[in-house]
Design an enzyme around this catalytic site. Structure first.
Site, PDB file in Angstrom:
ATOM      1  N   HIS A 154       0.825  -1.217   0.000  1.00  9.78           N
ATOM      2  CA  HIS A 154       0.000   0.000   0.000  1.00  9.78           C
ATOM      3  C   HIS A 154       0.858   1.265   0.000  1.00  9.78           C
ATOM      4  O   HIS A 154       0.351   2.363  -0.251  1.00  9.78           O
ATOM      5  CB  HIS A 154      -0.923  -0.002   1.222  1.00  9.78           C
ATOM      6  CG  HIS A 154      -2.239   0.667   0.967  1.00  9.78           C
ATOM      7  ND1 HIS A 154      -2.372   1.784   0.183  1.00  9.78           N
ATOM      8  CD2 HIS A 154      -3.504   0.355   1.378  1.00  9.78           C
ATOM      9  CE1 HIS A 154      -3.635   2.147   0.138  1.00  9.78           C
ATOM     10  NE2 HIS A 154      -4.355   1.286   0.855  1.00  9.78           N
ATOM     11  N   ASP A 158      -2.408   2.364  -4.241  1.00 10.53           N
ATOM     12  CA  ASP A 158      -3.647   2.507  -3.502  1.00 10.53           C
ATOM     13  C   ASP A 158      -4.589   1.380  -3.915  1.00 10.53           C
ATOM     14  O   ASP A 158      -4.343   0.656  -4.888  1.00 10.53           O
ATOM     15  CB  ASP A 158      -4.287   3.864  -3.775  1.00 10.53           C
ATOM     16  CG  ASP A 158      -3.491   5.000  -3.147  1.00 10.53           C
ATOM     17  OD1 ASP A 158      -2.883   4.765  -2.084  1.00 10.53           O
ATOM     18  OD2 ASP A 158      -3.471   6.106  -3.721  1.00 10.53           O
TER      19      ASP A 158
END
Length: 415
Positions: A388, A392
Site C-alpha cells: 500500500h 492505492d
C-alpha cells in the site's frame, strides 16, 4: 595421495553451507560421482559427490556444522591410505596464521592473554574457526567456556550458537522458577531450523515488518479458458508437440500482459526509491519437501505461450531437483495453493516486489445466462497482495480486473 572433498558453491551468493547428513562413514567404499553427504544453503539442498572412486578416509566436518565454500570437509583415497597430519590441518593453519601474525605484531597489552597460558587445563589455548570467533565476539561469549566439537576440539560456529542457546534456556528456566511454578509442557522432539527454513522465516518476517500489505480477492470465470486449454492440448498432441499447458502457464501469461498494461505494479521500493521495470521477471513459488523456493522466469514479456510453458516447467523441475537455478531478481510472483483445495488466502509479498498473486482451487457455480437459463460456471479465486506504500486500493483493483479480463478472454493470451 588422498583427494580432498570441499564444500561446493550452490549459488552465486552462497558463502557457506551446512552439513545436513553424511551418507557415508569413514571406511565405506565410494564410486566416483556417488553422493556422500547432503548439504544445504539458505536456498538449496544438494548432495556432495565423491571426486573419485575409493574409500572415504576421513570426515573433517560434522553434521550441523556451517562450513565456508571451498573448505575441506573430508578425504577420499585408497583403502588403508592415511591422511597426513599436514593435509588434514592445512586449512586450519591457513586460517590461524594471519591471526597469529596479527597478535605477534600487536602491542603487548592487546595480545590475547590465552596465548601466554599453558596449553592444557581450563586455561588452554582454544582452537577456533574465524567464523566462530567472529560469532562469539558478536554475541559477547567467552570462548573459554565453550567446548569445541570440531576436529581436535576446534570450536565451530555451531558450538558458539549452541552455547548461546544453552545460556538462554538457563536464564529462562531461572526466571520461571522465580515467578511461578507451572506444569511442564511435554515435547516429543526439539530441533533447530534448517538453513532453508531460517531463510524463509527471516524473509517473511522482514516482509511483514517493512511493508504495508493489503490483499484484494475476486473470482475469474475460466469456463472458456478450460475449453481453450483442452483445445490447445488436443492440437499439440495431434502435431506431436510436447508441451505442458497448465493453468499456471495461462495465469503467468495473463499476469505478464497485465503488468505491461500497468507498469506501476511491476516495481521495487528500495530505500524510498521506486524502481519501475520494463522487463517482467516472474517468480513462480515452488513447494519442496522441506520448504519453499521461488525460481524466476526472466523476460516473460518476450515469451509466447509455448515458450513460457517450457520455461516454467524447466525452472520449477530444476528447483525441486535441487539444481542451481535463478532465485533472485523477480519483479512479481505467482503462488498457487489450488492443488490443496484452498480457495482464498493472503499471500505475503516477496521483497522487494510490490505485488504477489495467490491462486486458489477451481469452484463450480450455477448462474443465470443472458437468456435467464441456469448454467454451470467454473470460477477461479484470486488473491492479490500489494504494498500500500506503492499502490492505492483502486489502481490495485484495476490491475486485478485486468488479469481477470485476460483469463475470461483466453484468445487474447495468444496476441
Amino acid at each position: 595421495m588422498a583427494t580432498t572433498i570441499v564444500m561446493p558453491k550452490l549459488g552465486m551468493t552462497m558463502t557457506e553451507g551446512t552439513i545436513e547428513e553424511w551418507l557415508k562413514k569413514p571406511g565405506d567404499a565410494v564410486e566416483q560421482g556417488e553422493g556422500i553427504a547432503t548439504i544445504s544453503s539458505d536456498k538449496l539442498t544438494s548432495e556432495v559427490e565423491a571426486p573419485e572412486a575409493g574409500v572415504l578416509l576421513n570426515i573433517t566436518k560434522e553434521v550441523g556444522e556451517e562450513v565456508p565454500v571451498g573448505e575441506v570437509i573430508g578425504f577420499v583415497g585408497h583403502e588403508g591410505e592415511e591422511v597426513s597430519e599436514t593435509a588434514s590441518t592445512l586449512l586450519e593453519e591457513k586460517e590461524e596464521k594471519p591471526e597469529a601474525l596479527s597478535q605477534q605484531a600487536a602491542p603487548k597489552e592487546t595480545v590475547d592473554p590465552l596465548m601466554n597460558q599453558k596449553q592444557d587445563g581450563p586455561n588452554r589455548k582454544r582452537r577456533i574457526s574465524p567464523a566462530a570467533r567472529k560469532k562469539a565476539k558478536e554475541l559477547d561469549i567467552n570462548i573459554a567456556t565453550i567446548e569445541g566439537t570440531g576436529p581436535k576440539g576446534r570450536i565451530t560456529r555451531r558450538d558458539v550458537e549452541r552455547a548461546v542457546e544453552q545460556k538462554e534456556v538457563a536464564v529462562t528456566k531461572e526466571q520461571v522458577e522465580e515467578t511461578v511454578v507451572e506444569r511442564p509442557i511435554k515435547t516429543s522432539n526439539m530441533k533447530g531450523l534448517s538453513a532453508m527454513r531460517k531463510s524463509i522465516a527471516i524473509n517473511m518476517q522482514e516482509s511483514l515488518a517493512n511493508t504495508a500489505q493489503l490483499t484484494l480477492h475476486r473470482k475469474a470465470d475460466i469456463t472458456e479458458l478450460i475449453a481453450f486449454q483442452k483445445k490447445l492440448r488436443e492440437e499439440a498432441d495431434q502435431n506431436n508437440i510436447e508441451i505442458k499447458l497448465t493453468i499456471t502457464v495461462f495465469l503467468a501469461r495473463a499476469v505478464t500482459l497485465s503488468l505491461l498494461d500497468h507498469p506501476e505494479v511491476n516495481t521495487h521500493l528500495i530505500d524510498d526509491m521506486l524502481q519501475q521495470y520494463e522487463a517482467v521477471h516472474l517468480g513462480i513459488a515452488t513447494s519442496l519437501d522441506n520448504g519453499l523456493v521461488v525460481p524466476v522466469v526472466k523476460h516473460a514479456e518476450r515469451l509466447p505461450l509455448g515458450s513460457l510453458a517450457r520455461q516454467i516447467q524447466g525452472v520449477t523441475e530444476a528447483a525441486r531437483a535441487g539444481e542451481n537455478v535463478e532465485m533472485s531478481g523477480s519483479t512479481f510472483t505467482i503462488t498457487n495453493l489450488g492443488a490443496h483445495g484452498i480457495e482464498y488466502f493472503t499471500p505475503i509479498l516477496n521483497p522487494p516486489e510490490s505485488g504477489i498473486l495467490g491462486v486458489g482451487t477451481f469452484m463450480k457455480e450455477m448462474e443465470l445466462d443472458e437468456h435467464e437459463k441456469l448454467q454451470t460456471m467454473i470460477k477461479l479465486p484470486l488473491s492479490l497482495t500489494f504494498d500500500h506504500r506503492v499502490l492505492d486500493g483502486s489502481p490495485a483493483a484495476v490491475f486485478l480486473r485486468k488479469i481477470v479480463h485476460y483469463l475470461e478472454n483466453p484468445y487474447l493470451l495468444l496476441l
